[in-house]
Design an enzyme around this catalytic site. Structure first.
Site, PDB file in Angstrom:
ATOM      1  N   HIS A  45       0.843  -1.212   0.000  1.00 44.59           N
ATOM      2  CA  HIS A  45       0.000   0.000   0.000  1.00 44.59           C
ATOM      3  C   HIS A  45       0.866   1.246   0.000  1.00 44.59           C
ATOM      4  CE1 HIS A  45      -3.763   2.117   0.429  1.00 44.59           C
ATOM      5  NE2 HIS A  45      -3.256   2.834   1.418  1.00 44.59           N
ATOM      6  N   HIS A 103       1.000   5.454  -1.437  1.00 43.48           N
ATOM      7  CA  HIS A 103       0.606   6.645  -2.186  1.00 43.48           C
ATOM      8  C   HIS A 103       1.919   7.402  -2.400  1.00 43.48           C
ATOM      9  CE1 HIS A 103      -3.592   5.930  -0.900  1.00 43.48           C
ATOM     10  NE2 HIS A 103      -3.099   5.729   0.306  1.00 43.48           N
ATOM     11  N   ARG A 135      -4.859  15.272   6.543  1.00 43.72           N
ATOM     12  CA  ARG A 135      -5.443  15.119   5.208  1.00 43.72           C
ATOM     13  C   ARG A 135      -5.506  16.459   4.475  1.00 43.72           C
ATOM     14  NH1 ARG A 135     -11.444  12.921   3.546  1.00 43.72           N
ATOM     15  NH2 ARG A 135     -11.981  14.975   4.321  1.00 43.72           N
ATOM     16  N   ARG A 142     -16.461   5.857   2.555  1.00 43.93           N
ATOM     17  CA  ARG A 142     -16.677   7.304   2.537  1.00 43.93           C
ATOM     18  C   ARG A 142     -16.784   7.829   1.114  1.00 43.93           C
ATOM     19  NH1 ARG A 142     -11.759   9.431   4.194  1.00 43.93           N
ATOM     20  NH2 ARG A 142     -10.796   7.461   4.746  1.00 43.93           N
ATOM     21  N   HIS A 162      -9.541   0.909   1.470  1.00 48.36           N
ATOM     22  CA  HIS A 162      -9.306   1.392   2.837  1.00 48.36           C
ATOM     23  C   HIS A 162     -10.506   0.995   3.693  1.00 48.36           C
ATOM     24  CE1 HIS A 162      -6.860   4.893   0.935  1.00 48.36           C
ATOM     25  NE2 HIS A 162      -5.990   4.182   1.616  1.00 48.36           N
ATOM     26  N   HIS A 173      -5.506  -1.161   6.345  1.00 45.70           N
ATOM     27  CA  HIS A 173      -5.616  -0.676   7.723  1.00 45.70           C
ATOM     28  C   HIS A 173      -6.434  -1.648   8.580  1.00 45.70           C
ATOM     29  CE1 HIS A 173      -3.578   2.921   6.598  1.00 45.70           C
ATOM     30  NE2 HIS A 173      -4.529   3.306   5.764  1.00 45.70           N
ATOM     31  N   ASP A 226       2.330   3.133   2.846  1.00 42.32           N
ATOM     32  CA  ASP A 226       1.209   4.072   2.808  1.00 42.32           C
ATOM     33  C   ASP A 226       1.645   5.522   2.646  1.00 42.32           C
ATOM     34  OD1 ASP A 226      -1.304   5.183   2.955  1.00 42.32           O
ATOM     35  OD2 ASP A 226      -1.675   4.666   5.044  1.00 42.32           O
TER      36      ASP A 226
HETATM   37 ZN   LIG Z   1      -3.868   4.731   1.947  1.00 40.63          ZN
END
Ligand SMILES: [Zn+2]
Length: 452
Positions: A59, A61, A83, A211, A235, A272, A323
Protein backbone atom coordinates in the site's frame (compact mmCIF):
# COMPACT_ATOMS: atom_id res chain seq x y z
CA UNK A 1 21.38 -18.43 -17.02
CA UNK A 2 22.74 -16.37 -14.14
CA UNK A 3 23.95 -17.76 -10.83
CA UNK A 4 24.19 -16.30 -7.33
CA UNK A 5 25.86 -17.94 -4.35
CA UNK A 6 24.21 -16.65 -1.19
CA UNK A 7 26.26 -16.82 2.01
CA UNK A 8 22.95 -17.21 3.86
CA UNK A 9 19.43 -17.25 2.44
CA UNK A 10 15.96 -17.39 3.99
CA UNK A 11 13.99 -20.13 2.27
CA UNK A 12 11.02 -19.94 4.69
CA UNK A 13 10.81 -21.23 8.23
CA UNK A 14 12.63 -20.18 11.38
CA UNK A 15 16.23 -20.48 10.16
CA UNK A 16 18.27 -19.61 7.12
CA UNK A 17 20.27 -21.93 4.89
CA UNK A 18 23.94 -21.44 4.03
CA UNK A 19 25.84 -21.53 0.74
CA UNK A 20 22.65 -21.39 -1.31
CA UNK A 21 23.15 -21.46 -5.07
CA UNK A 22 20.31 -19.68 -6.86
CA UNK A 23 20.18 -19.94 -10.64
CA UNK A 24 17.94 -17.67 -12.68
CA UNK A 25 16.89 -17.46 -16.28
CA UNK A 26 15.44 -14.14 -17.41
CA UNK A 27 13.01 -12.93 -14.77
CA UNK A 28 12.52 -16.33 -13.05
CA UNK A 29 14.38 -18.57 -10.62
CA UNK A 30 15.18 -22.00 -12.07
CA UNK A 31 16.96 -23.70 -9.16
CA UNK A 32 17.70 -23.19 -5.46
CA UNK A 33 20.34 -25.46 -3.90
CA UNK A 34 21.35 -25.08 -0.23
CA UNK A 35 24.73 -26.26 1.10
CA UNK A 36 26.38 -25.95 -2.31
CA UNK A 37 29.93 -27.23 -2.03
CA UNK A 38 30.96 -27.87 -5.62
CA UNK A 39 32.53 -25.47 -8.10
CA UNK A 40 30.22 -22.59 -8.96
CA UNK A 41 29.09 -21.91 -12.52
CA UNK A 42 31.20 -19.39 -14.40
CA UNK A 43 30.26 -15.80 -13.62
CA UNK A 44 28.54 -16.61 -10.32
CA UNK A 45 27.87 -13.51 -8.19
CA UNK A 46 28.64 -14.03 -4.52
CA UNK A 47 26.15 -12.38 -2.19
CA UNK A 48 27.66 -11.88 1.28
CA UNK A 49 25.05 -11.51 4.02
CA UNK A 50 21.48 -12.73 4.35
CA UNK A 51 19.54 -12.98 1.11
CA UNK A 52 15.75 -12.72 1.23
CA UNK A 53 13.10 -12.97 -1.45
CA UNK A 54 11.79 -9.64 -2.78
CA UNK A 55 9.81 -7.47 -0.39
CA UNK A 56 6.32 -6.30 -1.37
CA UNK A 57 5.06 -2.84 -0.45
CA UNK A 58 1.33 -3.48 -0.75
CA UNK A 59 0.00 0.00 0.00
CA UNK A 60 1.67 3.14 -1.32
CA UNK A 61 0.61 6.65 -2.19
CA UNK A 62 3.87 7.78 -3.79
CA UNK A 63 3.06 11.49 -3.67
CA UNK A 64 2.64 11.50 0.13
CA UNK A 65 6.45 11.37 0.26
CA UNK A 66 6.41 15.16 -0.24
CA UNK A 67 4.87 15.47 3.24
CA UNK A 68 7.65 13.69 5.12
CA UNK A 69 9.10 15.82 7.88
CA UNK A 70 6.57 18.57 7.29
CA UNK A 71 3.52 17.34 9.16
CA UNK A 72 4.95 16.18 12.47
CA UNK A 73 5.08 19.50 14.29
CA UNK A 74 2.54 22.28 14.63
CA UNK A 75 0.83 21.14 17.80
CA UNK A 76 -2.19 18.88 18.22
CA UNK A 77 -3.66 17.37 15.08
CA UNK A 78 -5.43 14.34 13.73
CA UNK A 79 -5.75 12.20 10.63
CA UNK A 80 -8.18 14.82 9.33
CA UNK A 81 -5.83 17.81 9.79
CA UNK A 82 -3.05 15.79 8.10
CA UNK A 83 -5.44 15.12 5.21
CA UNK A 84 -5.77 18.85 4.54
CA UNK A 85 -1.98 19.10 4.16
CA UNK A 86 -1.98 16.07 1.88
CA UNK A 87 -4.66 17.69 -0.29
CA UNK A 88 -2.48 20.79 -0.67
CA UNK A 89 0.23 18.63 -2.28
CA UNK A 90 -2.29 16.73 -4.38
CA UNK A 91 -3.52 20.02 -5.82
CA UNK A 92 -0.06 20.89 -7.17
CA UNK A 93 0.79 17.68 -9.02
CA UNK A 94 0.54 17.12 -12.76
CA UNK A 95 1.66 14.06 -14.75
CA UNK A 96 5.23 15.36 -15.11
CA UNK A 97 5.81 16.26 -11.46
CA UNK A 98 4.03 13.10 -10.30
CA UNK A 99 6.30 11.04 -12.56
CA UNK A 100 9.45 12.67 -11.17
CA UNK A 101 8.34 12.29 -7.56
CA UNK A 102 7.11 8.70 -7.97
CA UNK A 103 10.28 7.66 -9.81
CA UNK A 104 12.38 8.90 -6.90
CA UNK A 105 10.08 7.36 -4.26
CA UNK A 106 10.04 4.02 -6.07
CA UNK A 107 13.84 4.32 -6.21
CA UNK A 108 13.86 4.76 -2.43
CA UNK A 109 11.74 1.60 -2.14
CA UNK A 110 14.07 -0.41 -4.37
CA UNK A 111 17.02 0.65 -2.22
CA UNK A 112 15.12 -0.80 0.76
CA UNK A 113 14.56 -4.15 -0.99
CA UNK A 114 11.07 -3.64 -2.40
CA UNK A 115 10.59 -5.46 -5.72
CA UNK A 116 6.84 -4.88 -6.16
CA UNK A 117 4.67 -1.96 -5.11
CA UNK A 118 0.91 -1.54 -4.92
CA UNK A 119 0.21 2.07 -5.83
CA UNK A 120 -3.24 3.10 -4.60
CA UNK A 121 -3.86 5.70 -7.27
CA UNK A 122 -6.62 8.30 -7.27
CA UNK A 123 -4.89 11.45 -8.63
CA UNK A 124 -6.61 10.98 -11.96
CA UNK A 125 -7.65 14.29 -13.46
CA UNK A 126 -6.93 18.00 -13.69
CA UNK A 127 -8.25 20.56 -11.23
CA UNK A 128 -12.03 20.55 -11.23
CA UNK A 129 -12.08 16.99 -12.54
CA UNK A 130 -11.37 17.73 -16.20
CA UNK A 131 -9.60 14.76 -17.80
CA UNK A 132 -6.15 15.14 -19.29
CA UNK A 133 -5.84 14.60 -23.06
CA UNK A 134 -5.11 11.00 -22.17
CA UNK A 135 -7.48 10.32 -19.26
CA UNK A 136 -4.89 7.88 -17.87
CA UNK A 137 -1.94 10.28 -18.10
CA UNK A 138 -1.15 10.09 -14.38
CA UNK A 139 -1.53 6.29 -14.29
CA UNK A 140 0.92 5.93 -17.18
CA UNK A 141 3.28 8.32 -15.39
CA UNK A 142 3.30 5.98 -12.37
CA UNK A 143 3.94 2.90 -14.52
CA UNK A 144 6.82 4.63 -16.30
CA UNK A 145 8.23 5.73 -12.95
CA UNK A 146 8.12 2.17 -11.61
CA UNK A 147 9.73 0.72 -14.70
CA UNK A 148 12.59 3.23 -14.59
CA UNK A 149 13.08 2.61 -10.86
CA UNK A 150 13.31 -1.14 -11.50
CA UNK A 151 10.39 -2.65 -9.59
CA UNK A 152 7.07 -4.21 -10.60
CA UNK A 153 3.92 -2.19 -10.05
CA UNK A 154 0.35 -3.17 -9.32
CA UNK A 155 -1.50 0.00 -10.22
CA UNK A 156 -4.60 -0.07 -8.02
CA UNK A 157 -6.73 2.41 -9.89
CA UNK A 158 -9.01 3.81 -7.26
CA UNK A 159 -12.68 4.61 -7.66
CA UNK A 160 -13.38 7.81 -5.72
CA UNK A 161 -16.80 9.36 -6.21
CA UNK A 162 -17.94 11.22 -3.08
CA UNK A 163 -16.37 13.54 -0.54
CA UNK A 164 -18.02 11.63 2.31
CA UNK A 165 -21.18 9.55 2.49
CA UNK A 166 -23.85 11.42 0.46
CA UNK A 167 -21.53 14.40 0.00
CA UNK A 168 -20.23 15.73 -3.33
CA UNK A 169 -16.51 15.89 -4.05
CA UNK A 170 -15.10 19.13 -2.74
CA UNK A 171 -12.07 21.16 -3.85
CA UNK A 172 -9.06 19.06 -4.76
CA UNK A 173 -11.14 15.89 -4.40
CA UNK A 174 -12.68 16.77 -7.78
CA UNK A 175 -9.43 15.57 -9.36
CA UNK A 176 -10.01 12.10 -7.97
CA UNK A 177 -13.49 11.46 -9.38
CA UNK A 178 -14.87 9.86 -12.54
CA UNK A 179 -18.52 10.65 -11.74
CA UNK A 180 -19.73 7.06 -11.71
CA UNK A 181 -18.22 3.61 -11.33
CA UNK A 182 -19.25 2.88 -14.91
CA UNK A 183 -17.13 5.77 -16.18
CA UNK A 184 -14.33 4.72 -13.83
CA UNK A 185 -14.50 1.23 -15.39
CA UNK A 186 -14.35 2.59 -18.95
CA UNK A 187 -11.23 4.56 -18.12
CA UNK A 188 -9.55 1.65 -16.32
CA UNK A 189 -10.40 -0.69 -19.22
CA UNK A 190 -8.31 1.59 -21.43
CA UNK A 191 -5.51 1.64 -18.85
CA UNK A 192 -5.43 -2.16 -18.59
CA UNK A 193 -5.51 -2.50 -22.37
CA UNK A 194 -2.28 -0.50 -22.57
CA UNK A 195 -0.35 -3.23 -20.68
CA UNK A 196 -1.45 -6.57 -22.15
CA UNK A 197 0.64 -9.49 -20.93
CA UNK A 198 3.11 -7.16 -19.19
CA UNK A 199 5.19 -9.10 -16.66
CA UNK A 200 5.96 -5.95 -14.68
CA UNK A 201 2.54 -4.26 -14.56
CA UNK A 202 -0.72 -5.43 -13.02
CA UNK A 203 -3.71 -3.13 -13.31
CA UNK A 204 -5.88 -3.68 -10.27
CA UNK A 205 -8.89 -1.95 -8.77
CA UNK A 206 -9.60 -0.14 -5.55
CA UNK A 207 -12.65 1.16 -3.74
CA UNK A 208 -11.22 4.17 -1.94
CA UNK A 209 -13.43 3.61 1.13
CA UNK A 210 -17.09 3.54 2.06
CA UNK A 211 -16.68 7.30 2.54
CA UNK A 212 -15.88 7.78 -1.14
CA UNK A 213 -17.83 5.06 -2.95
CA UNK A 214 -21.56 4.29 -2.44
CA UNK A 215 -22.36 0.57 -2.03
CA UNK A 216 -24.01 0.07 -5.43
CA UNK A 217 -21.04 1.70 -7.15
CA UNK A 218 -18.62 -0.42 -5.10
CA UNK A 219 -20.41 -3.48 -6.48
CA UNK A 220 -19.53 -2.33 -10.00
CA UNK A 221 -15.87 -1.91 -9.06
CA UNK A 222 -15.87 -5.42 -7.60
CA UNK A 223 -17.46 -6.71 -10.80
CA UNK A 224 -14.71 -5.09 -12.87
CA UNK A 225 -12.06 -6.76 -10.70
CA UNK A 226 -13.88 -10.08 -11.03
CA UNK A 227 -14.03 -9.83 -14.83
CA UNK A 228 -10.31 -9.11 -15.00
CA UNK A 229 -9.21 -11.50 -12.24
CA UNK A 230 -7.57 -8.42 -10.74
CA UNK A 231 -6.63 -7.53 -7.17
CA UNK A 232 -9.22 -5.39 -5.39
CA UNK A 233 -8.19 -3.18 -2.47
CA UNK A 234 -10.08 -0.82 -0.15
CA UNK A 235 -9.31 1.39 2.84
CA UNK A 236 -11.33 -0.03 5.73
CA UNK A 237 -11.99 1.48 9.15
CA UNK A 238 -8.79 3.50 9.46
CA UNK A 239 -10.64 5.96 11.69
CA UNK A 240 -13.58 5.62 14.13
CA UNK A 241 -15.35 8.48 12.33
CA UNK A 242 -15.66 6.29 9.22
CA UNK A 243 -17.39 3.64 11.30
CA UNK A 244 -19.78 6.16 12.83
CA UNK A 245 -20.68 7.58 9.41
CA UNK A 246 -21.28 4.12 7.93
CA UNK A 247 -23.41 2.93 10.83
CA UNK A 248 -25.42 6.15 10.69
CA UNK A 249 -25.99 5.99 6.92
CA UNK A 250 -26.26 2.24 6.34
CA UNK A 251 -26.81 0.71 9.76
CA UNK A 252 -23.71 -1.40 9.20
CA UNK A 253 -19.96 -1.18 9.68
CA UNK A 254 -17.69 -0.42 6.69
CA UNK A 255 -16.64 -4.10 6.58
CA UNK A 256 -20.29 -5.21 6.43
CA UNK A 257 -21.08 -2.62 3.75
CA UNK A 258 -18.17 -3.84 1.62
CA UNK A 259 -19.08 -7.50 2.23
CA UNK A 260 -22.64 -6.90 1.06
CA UNK A 261 -21.31 -5.00 -1.99
CA UNK A 262 -19.22 -8.02 -3.00
CA UNK A 263 -15.89 -6.36 -2.33
CA UNK A 264 -14.46 -9.00 0.06
CA UNK A 265 -12.86 -12.28 -1.03
CA UNK A 266 -9.55 -14.05 -1.66
CA UNK A 267 -8.41 -11.53 -4.31
CA UNK A 268 -9.27 -8.61 -2.03
CA UNK A 269 -7.21 -6.67 0.50
CA UNK A 270 -8.55 -4.49 3.31
CA UNK A 271 -6.07 -1.72 4.06
CA UNK A 272 -5.62 -0.68 7.72
CA UNK A 273 -8.62 -2.56 9.21
CA UNK A 274 -7.80 -0.78 12.46
CA UNK A 275 -11.15 -0.24 14.18
CA UNK A 276 -13.08 -3.48 13.71
CA UNK A 277 -15.86 -5.26 15.54
CA UNK A 278 -15.52 -8.97 16.31
CA UNK A 279 -18.01 -9.61 13.51
CA UNK A 280 -15.86 -7.58 11.09
CA UNK A 281 -12.80 -9.68 11.97
CA UNK A 282 -14.78 -12.86 11.43
CA UNK A 283 -16.17 -11.64 8.10
CA UNK A 284 -12.76 -10.57 6.76
CA UNK A 285 -11.16 -13.85 7.81
CA UNK A 286 -13.92 -16.14 6.58
CA UNK A 287 -13.94 -14.44 3.16
CA UNK A 288 -10.17 -14.90 2.82
CA UNK A 289 -9.67 -11.15 2.47
CA UNK A 290 -6.06 -10.13 3.10
CA UNK A 291 -5.34 -7.28 5.49
CA UNK A 292 -2.62 -4.75 4.75
CA UNK A 293 -1.27 -3.20 7.92
CA UNK A 294 0.64 0.08 7.63
CA UNK A 295 1.97 0.44 11.18
CA UNK A 296 4.36 3.35 10.63
CA UNK A 297 1.61 5.41 9.03
CA UNK A 298 -0.96 4.31 11.58
CA UNK A 299 1.24 5.54 14.40
CA UNK A 300 2.22 8.72 12.49
CA UNK A 301 -1.44 9.63 11.97
CA UNK A 302 -2.59 8.51 15.42
CA UNK A 303 -4.94 5.96 13.85
CA UNK A 304 -4.58 3.23 16.45
CA UNK A 305 -3.47 -0.41 16.54
CA UNK A 306 -5.47 -2.96 14.57
CA UNK A 307 -6.34 -6.48 15.77
CA UNK A 308 -3.59 -8.24 13.82
CA UNK A 309 -3.51 -11.56 15.72
CA UNK A 310 -7.28 -11.86 15.67
CA UNK A 311 -7.34 -11.22 11.92
CA UNK A 312 -4.61 -13.77 11.27
CA UNK A 313 -6.41 -16.34 13.43
CA UNK A 314 -9.67 -15.68 11.58
CA UNK A 315 -8.00 -16.48 8.25
CA UNK A 316 -6.85 -13.16 6.80
CA UNK A 317 -3.32 -13.23 5.37
CA UNK A 318 -1.43 -10.20 6.70
CA UNK A 319 0.72 -8.00 4.50
CA UNK A 320 2.40 -4.60 4.82
CA UNK A 321 2.50 -1.16 3.24
CA UNK A 322 4.39 2.12 3.65
CA UNK A 323 1.21 4.07 2.81
CA UNK A 324 2.05 7.73 3.63
CA UNK A 325 5.83 7.19 3.19
CA UNK A 326 6.56 8.58 6.67
CA UNK A 327 9.03 5.67 6.58
CA UNK A 328 9.98 3.46 3.62
CA UNK A 329 11.27 0.35 5.39
CA UNK A 330 9.40 -2.96 5.25
CA UNK A 331 11.55 -4.35 8.09
CA UNK A 332 10.28 -1.55 10.31
CA UNK A 333 6.68 -2.26 9.24
CA UNK A 334 7.17 -5.97 9.97
CA UNK A 335 8.64 -5.56 13.46
CA UNK A 336 6.02 -2.93 14.30
CA UNK A 337 3.25 -5.53 13.91
CA UNK A 338 4.79 -7.56 16.72
CA UNK A 339 6.01 -4.63 18.83
CA UNK A 340 2.65 -2.83 18.68
CA UNK A 341 1.04 -6.07 19.81
CA UNK A 342 3.43 -6.25 22.76
CA UNK A 343 2.27 -2.79 23.84
CA UNK A 344 -1.38 -3.65 23.27
CA UNK A 345 -1.39 -7.05 24.99
CA UNK A 346 1.64 -6.78 27.29
CA UNK A 347 2.81 -10.11 25.93
CA UNK A 348 5.78 -11.03 23.69
CA UNK A 349 6.07 -13.39 20.79
CA UNK A 350 2.63 -13.30 19.16
CA UNK A 351 4.22 -13.33 15.69
CA UNK A 352 7.38 -15.26 14.82
CA UNK A 353 10.09 -13.59 12.74
CA UNK A 354 9.20 -15.97 9.90
CA UNK A 355 5.52 -14.94 10.06
CA UNK A 356 6.48 -11.27 9.97
CA UNK A 357 8.84 -11.83 7.06
CA UNK A 358 6.11 -13.75 5.24
CA UNK A 359 3.89 -10.68 5.60
CA UNK A 360 6.65 -8.56 4.06
CA UNK A 361 7.26 -10.99 1.20
CA UNK A 362 5.01 -13.75 -0.19
CA UNK A 363 1.74 -12.59 1.40
CA UNK A 364 2.36 -9.13 0.01
CA UNK A 365 3.13 -10.29 -3.50
CA UNK A 366 -0.01 -12.44 -3.46
CA UNK A 367 -2.11 -9.42 -2.44
CA UNK A 368 -0.67 -7.59 -5.45
CA UNK A 369 -1.67 -10.37 -7.86
CA UNK A 370 1.90 -11.68 -8.21
CA UNK A 371 3.77 -14.83 -7.18
CA UNK A 372 6.98 -13.35 -5.78
CA UNK A 373 8.33 -13.43 -2.26
CA UNK A 374 9.60 -17.02 -2.27
CA UNK A 375 13.08 -18.25 -3.19
CA UNK A 376 11.98 -21.27 -5.19
CA UNK A 377 12.07 -22.50 -8.79
CA UNK A 378 9.52 -20.84 -11.04
CA UNK A 379 9.17 -17.74 -8.87
CA UNK A 380 10.30 -14.23 -9.85
CA UNK A 381 14.06 -13.76 -9.73
CA UNK A 382 14.06 -11.32 -6.82
CA UNK A 383 16.96 -11.48 -4.36
CA UNK A 384 17.36 -8.93 -1.59
CA UNK A 385 20.60 -9.12 0.35
CA UNK A 386 21.02 -7.63 3.83
CA UNK A 387 24.57 -7.12 5.05
CA UNK A 388 25.40 -8.74 8.37
CA UNK A 389 28.37 -6.61 9.34
CA UNK A 390 26.73 -3.22 9.82
CA UNK A 391 26.54 -1.59 13.23
CA UNK A 392 22.93 -2.78 13.44
CA UNK A 393 23.35 -6.35 12.20
CA UNK A 394 26.86 -7.34 13.36
CA UNK A 395 26.79 -10.21 15.83
CA UNK A 396 23.04 -10.79 15.59
CA UNK A 397 23.00 -14.18 13.83
CA UNK A 398 21.89 -15.20 10.35
CA UNK A 399 18.18 -16.10 10.63
CA UNK A 400 15.02 -14.20 9.70
CA UNK A 401 15.05 -12.48 13.13
CA UNK A 402 18.07 -10.47 11.97
CA UNK A 403 16.09 -8.87 9.16
CA UNK A 404 12.97 -8.32 11.26
CA UNK A 405 14.44 -7.20 14.58
CA UNK A 406 17.89 -5.77 13.78
CA UNK A 407 18.18 -4.53 10.19
CA UNK A 408 16.78 -1.44 8.56
CA UNK A 409 16.14 -0.82 4.89
CA UNK A 410 19.53 0.93 4.86
CA UNK A 411 21.21 -2.44 5.41
CA UNK A 412 20.05 -3.71 2.01
CA UNK A 413 23.14 -3.81 -0.18
CA UNK A 414 22.16 -5.84 -3.23
CA UNK A 415 18.83 -6.18 -5.00
CA UNK A 416 17.90 -8.28 -7.98
CA UNK A 417 14.36 -7.57 -9.21
CA UNK A 418 12.79 -9.63 -12.01
CA UNK A 419 16.27 -10.95 -12.84
CA UNK A 420 17.89 -7.52 -13.15
CA UNK A 421 20.47 -6.12 -10.74
CA UNK A 422 18.96 -2.84 -9.56
CA UNK A 423 21.01 -2.20 -6.39
CA UNK A 424 24.71 -2.96 -6.10
CA UNK A 425 26.85 -2.10 -3.04
CA UNK A 426 23.95 -0.09 -1.65
CA UNK A 427 23.66 2.13 -4.74
CA UNK A 428 20.76 2.31 -7.18
CA UNK A 429 22.16 1.05 -10.47
CA UNK A 430 19.47 2.63 -12.67
CA UNK A 431 18.82 5.98 -10.96
CA UNK A 432 22.08 6.96 -9.27
CA UNK A 433 21.61 9.50 -6.49
CA UNK A 434 18.05 8.84 -5.31
CA UNK A 435 18.39 11.34 -2.46
CA UNK A 436 19.05 14.08 -4.99
CA UNK A 437 16.09 12.94 -7.10
CA UNK A 438 13.82 13.07 -4.04
CA UNK A 439 15.09 16.52 -3.09
CA UNK A 440 14.56 17.89 -6.58
CA UNK A 441 11.14 16.27 -7.03
CA UNK A 442 9.80 17.61 -3.74
CA UNK A 443 11.30 21.06 -4.30
CA UNK A 444 9.69 21.23 -7.76
CA UNK A 445 6.31 21.25 -6.06
CA UNK A 446 7.06 24.74 -4.77
CA UNK A 447 8.28 26.30 -1.55
CA UNK A 448 7.09 24.44 1.52
CA UNK A 449 5.59 21.75 -0.69
CA UNK A 450 3.95 19.95 2.15
CA UNK A 451 2.86 22.92 4.19
CA UNK A 452 -0.83 23.61 3.75
ZN1 LIG B 1 -3.87 4.73 1.95
Amino acid sequence: MTAYLCEHAWLGGDASASDVLVETDGDRIVSVTPSWSGPTPQGTTRLAGLTLPGLANVHSHAFHRALRGRTHGGGPGSFWSWREQMYAVAARLDPETLYALARAVFGEMVLAGVTAVGEFHYLHHQAGGRPYGDPNATGHALVTAAREAGLRITLLDTCYLTGGIDRPLDGVQERFGDGTAARWADRVDALAAAYPHAADVVVGAAVHSVRAVPPDEATMVAAWAGRHGAPLHAHVSEQPAENRDAVEAYGRTPTAVLADAGVLGPRSTAVHATHLTDADVEQLGRSGTAVCLCPTTERELADGIGPAPELAAAGSPLCLGSDSQAVVDLFEEARAVELDERLRGQRRGTFSPAALLTAATSAGHTALGGDGGVLAPGRPADLVTVRLGSVRTAGTGTGPEVAVFAATGGDVVHVVASGRVVVRDGAHVLLGDVGRLLHDAVRALGPGAGAA
